[in-house]
Design a protein around this motif. Structure first.
Motif, mmCIF file in Angstrom:
data_model
loop_
_atom_site.group_PDB
_atom_site.id
_atom_site.type_symbol
_atom_site.label_atom_id
_atom_site.label_comp_id
_atom_site.label_asym_id
_atom_site.label_seq_id
_atom_site.Cartn_x
_atom_site.Cartn_y
_atom_site.Cartn_z
ATOM 1 N N ILE A 1 -21.484 19.952 7.357
ATOM 2 C CA ILE A 1 -21.172 20.353 5.988
ATOM 3 C C ILE A 1 -21.169 21.868 5.871
ATOM 4 N N LEU A 2 -22.169 22.518 6.413
ATOM 5 C CA LEU A 2 -22.245 23.976 6.345
ATOM 6 C C LEU A 2 -21.090 24.622 7.091
ATOM 7 N N GLY A 3 -20.681 24.044 8.192
ATOM 8 C CA GLY A 3 -19.542 24.564 8.937
ATOM 9 C C GLY A 3 -18.263 24.479 8.126
ATOM 10 N N ALA A 4 -18.102 23.398 7.363
ATOM 11 C CA ALA A 4 -16.920 23.249 6.517
ATOM 12 C C ALA A 4 -16.931 24.249 5.377
ATOM 13 N N GLN A 5 -18.127 24.672 4.969
ATOM 14 C CA GLN A 5 -18.225 25.620 3.873
ATOM 15 C C GLN A 5 -18.199 27.062 4.359
ATOM 16 N N ALA A 6 -18.303 27.279 5.644
ATOM 17 C CA ALA A 6 -18.445 28.627 6.177
ATOM 18 C C ALA A 6 -17.118 29.361 6.334
ATOM 19 N N GLU A 7 -16.006 28.733 5.976
ATOM 20 C CA GLU A 7 -14.708 29.383 6.089
ATOM 21 C C GLU A 7 -14.712 30.673 5.280
#
Length: 119
Positions: free
Chosen positions: A13-19
């Motif tokens: 989830i954090l990776g998807a938000q880290a863009e």
């Protein structure tokens, strides 16, 4: 075991938000006549208020619909949503399809005053 699953889910989830959101690149790109501003929010969010000239394509529909508005994979595409998360997901989808000039402009509420000040 459950903790490991929870932690791995959280990292996804954090990776998807880290863009990364790039307002400066978005503003520069929108100065080009061939750039497209794409709102990846829901139809309800879009009807409540959208940026001038924006085209709405939901983030979950963008891969299937993008060629109808941008067949040229070098065309600048500037994406925004409510927080920057969905536009980040849409950016990743478009890059996987080979689009080379895709910018995550982040949140509607953050981008709107920047565009107004730029005019």
């Amino acid at each position: 075991m459950r903790l490991a699953l929870v932690l791995s889910g959280l990292l996804i989830i954090l990776g998807a938000q880290a863009e990364e959101v790039d307002h400066a690149a978005a503003l520069a790109s929108l100065q080009r006549a061939d750039s497209l501003l794409i709102d990846v929010r829901s139809a309800e969010e879009f009807s409540a208020g959208a940026l001038p000239g924006a085209i709405r394509i939901g983030h979950d529909e963008i891969a299937a619909q993008i060629t109808s508005i941008a067949a040229n994979k070098d065309q600048p595409l500037v994406l925004y949503c409510r927080s920057g998360r969905r536009s980040g997901l849409a950016k990743q989808s478009l890059e996987e399809l080979g689009y080379r000039q895709v910018i995550n402009a982040g949140a509607y509420d953050d981008l709107r005053p920047l565009l107004e000040a730029d005019n």
